[in-house]
Design an enzyme around this catalytic site. Structure first.
Site, mmCIF file in Angstrom:
data_model
loop_
_atom_site.group_PDB
_atom_site.id
_atom_site.type_symbol
_atom_site.label_atom_id
_atom_site.label_comp_id
_atom_site.label_asym_id
_atom_site.label_seq_id
_atom_site.Cartn_x
_atom_site.Cartn_y
_atom_site.Cartn_z
ATOM 1 C CD1 TRP A 1 -0.744 -2.038 -7.797
ATOM 2 C CD2 TRP A 1 -1.312 -0.366 -6.428
ATOM 3 N NE1 TRP A 1 0.202 -1.048 -7.926
ATOM 4 C CE2 TRP A 1 -0.128 -0.018 -7.094
ATOM 5 C CE3 TRP A 1 -1.861 0.526 -5.499
ATOM 6 C CZ2 TRP A 1 0.523 1.203 -6.892
ATOM 7 C CZ3 TRP A 1 -1.218 1.736 -5.275
ATOM 8 C CH2 TRP A 1 -0.051 2.067 -5.974
ATOM 9 C CB SER B 1 -8.849 -3.944 -4.897
ATOM 10 O OG SER B 1 -8.609 -2.849 -5.737
ATOM 11 C CG MET B 2 -4.507 -6.525 -8.808
ATOM 12 S SD MET B 2 -2.761 -6.083 -8.646
ATOM 13 C CE MET B 2 -2.311 -7.004 -7.156
ATOM 14 C CG PHE C 1 -4.974 3.447 -2.019
ATOM 15 C CD1 PHE C 1 -5.655 3.557 -3.219
ATOM 16 C CD2 PHE C 1 -5.072 2.257 -1.315
ATOM 17 C CE1 PHE C 1 -6.428 2.508 -3.703
ATOM 18 C CE2 PHE C 1 -5.837 1.202 -1.784
ATOM 19 C CZ PHE C 1 -6.518 1.333 -2.984
ATOM 20 C CB ILE C 2 -5.468 3.484 3.443
ATOM 21 C CG1 ILE C 2 -4.715 2.269 2.884
ATOM 22 C CG2 ILE C 2 -6.356 3.050 4.614
ATOM 23 C CD1 ILE C 2 -3.721 1.661 3.844
ATOM 24 C CB THR C 3 -6.716 8.691 4.010
ATOM 25 O OG1 THR C 3 -5.705 8.362 4.965
ATOM 26 C CG2 THR C 3 -7.587 9.818 4.572
ATOM 27 C CG LEU C 4 -7.933 9.876 -0.983
ATOM 28 C CD1 LEU C 4 -7.167 9.873 -2.298
ATOM 29 C CD2 LEU C 4 -8.826 11.105 -0.894
ATOM 30 C CD GLN C 5 -11.345 4.694 -2.586
ATOM 31 O OE1 GLN C 5 -12.405 4.091 -2.496
ATOM 32 N NE2 GLN C 5 -11.217 5.772 -3.342
ATOM 33 C CG ASP D 1 -15.161 1.240 -4.764
ATOM 34 O OD1 ASP D 1 -14.238 2.034 -5.007
ATOM 35 O OD2 ASP D 1 -15.010 0.004 -4.776
ATOM 36 C CG HIS E 1 -11.578 0.370 -3.123
ATOM 37 N ND1 HIS E 1 -12.275 -0.184 -4.186
ATOM 38 C CD2 HIS E 1 -10.307 -0.092 -3.236
ATOM 39 C CE1 HIS E 1 -11.459 -0.927 -4.909
ATOM 40 N NE2 HIS E 1 -10.262 -0.900 -4.354
#
EC number: 3.1.1.85
Length: 265
Positions: A23, A84-85, A145-149, A207, A235
């Site tokens: 996603w 992921s999705m 989103f990318i940084t957190l994962q 994750d 993730h």
């Protein structure tokens, strides 16, 4: 105006590996693979899903319609790799078009992303809060989103990954929300159990989107599938833990070769 599915193939190997992104991003999420050892082992196929990247002029589709569209491009005896999705899409393709698929690799994915009775996942309240707050600031949303994962990932690699993804045409808010709706309502737990195609499930121990408890449950529900958890990965393990990720993919390919699989009739 491009209204065709964007599909690009690279690599010197003879085994087709179809890379299906998740996603919010596009096929540039896989850019690091071009310089990897996978390039020599596989013919890598990069696809921008409908509404994303250079396929952004296509309207988002249902899971069934997306599977049907991609099946037209997929060579016979391919291995699907969905992140992921993208894992949901890969599973749907294998369910609907098993005659084309040699194996499936699910990366940090779940057959059911949302929490259900006796099933771990993303709480509905948190998911709906994110859905309702989604706004036009795409750069910030994807960057965060990318940084957190991306725990335990080199800063420069993450910076480059963000730049690669954000250099492509942006999806619309409509596309982002329709794909979130697909994630919210999809539950393939029972259907995948009946799938006869060999499957590898890869998880990250840190994750937050796909709880590690899911691996334990699916090891019981789907005893014929293989699974591994990459320690200290989140993730996006193909960026943070490249060596372990590449080895698991190549080992699965070698395993499939020992089975001498030809696709189902």
């Amino acid at each position: 105006m491009n209204k065709k599915l964007h599909w690009k193939s690279l690599g010197t190997g003879t085994t087709n590996l179809i890379l299906i992104h998740g996603w919010g991003v596009n096929s540039k999420i896989w850019s690091i693979l071009v310089q990897s050892q996978l390039y020599q082992h596989f013919k890598l196929h990069f696809v921008d899903l409908p509404g994303f990247g250079h396929s952004n002029q296509l309207l988002p589709m249902t899971l069934n319609d997306t599977a049907e569209l991609l099946s037209v491009y997929i060579p016979k005896n391919s291995i699907l790799l969905g992140w992921s999705m993208g894992g949901l899409i890969a599973s749907k393709i294998a369910l609907n078009y098993p005659q084309k698929i040699k194996g499936i690799i699910s990366v940090c994915s779940s057959p059911c992303f949302i929490v259900r009775p006796n099933w771990p996942g993303i709480p509905k309240k948190i998911f709906l809060k994110f859905y309702n707050k989604l706004n036009i600031n795409f750069d910030r949303t994807i960057s965060e989103f990318i940084t957190l994962q991306s725990h335990n990932t080199n800063y420069l690699e993450i910076k480059n990954l963000k730049q690669q993804i954000l250099s492509q045409p942006y999806p619309t808010i409509y596309t982002l929300k329709k794909n979130l709706e697909t994630i919210f309502k999809t539950d393939l737990r029972t259907k995948i159990k009946k799938l006869k195609i060999p499957m590898l499930r890869i998880y990250g121990s840190l994750d937050t989107f796909v709880p590690k408890k899911i691996r334990e449950i699916l090891d019981i529900l789907w005893p014929k599938t293989k699974s591994i958890t990459i320690a200290h990965a989140s993730h996006i393990p193909f960026v943070s833990h490249q060596k372990e990720f590449y080895e698991s993919i190549i080992n699965f390919k070698n395993y499939l070769n020992t089975l001498k699989i030809t696709c189902q009739k």
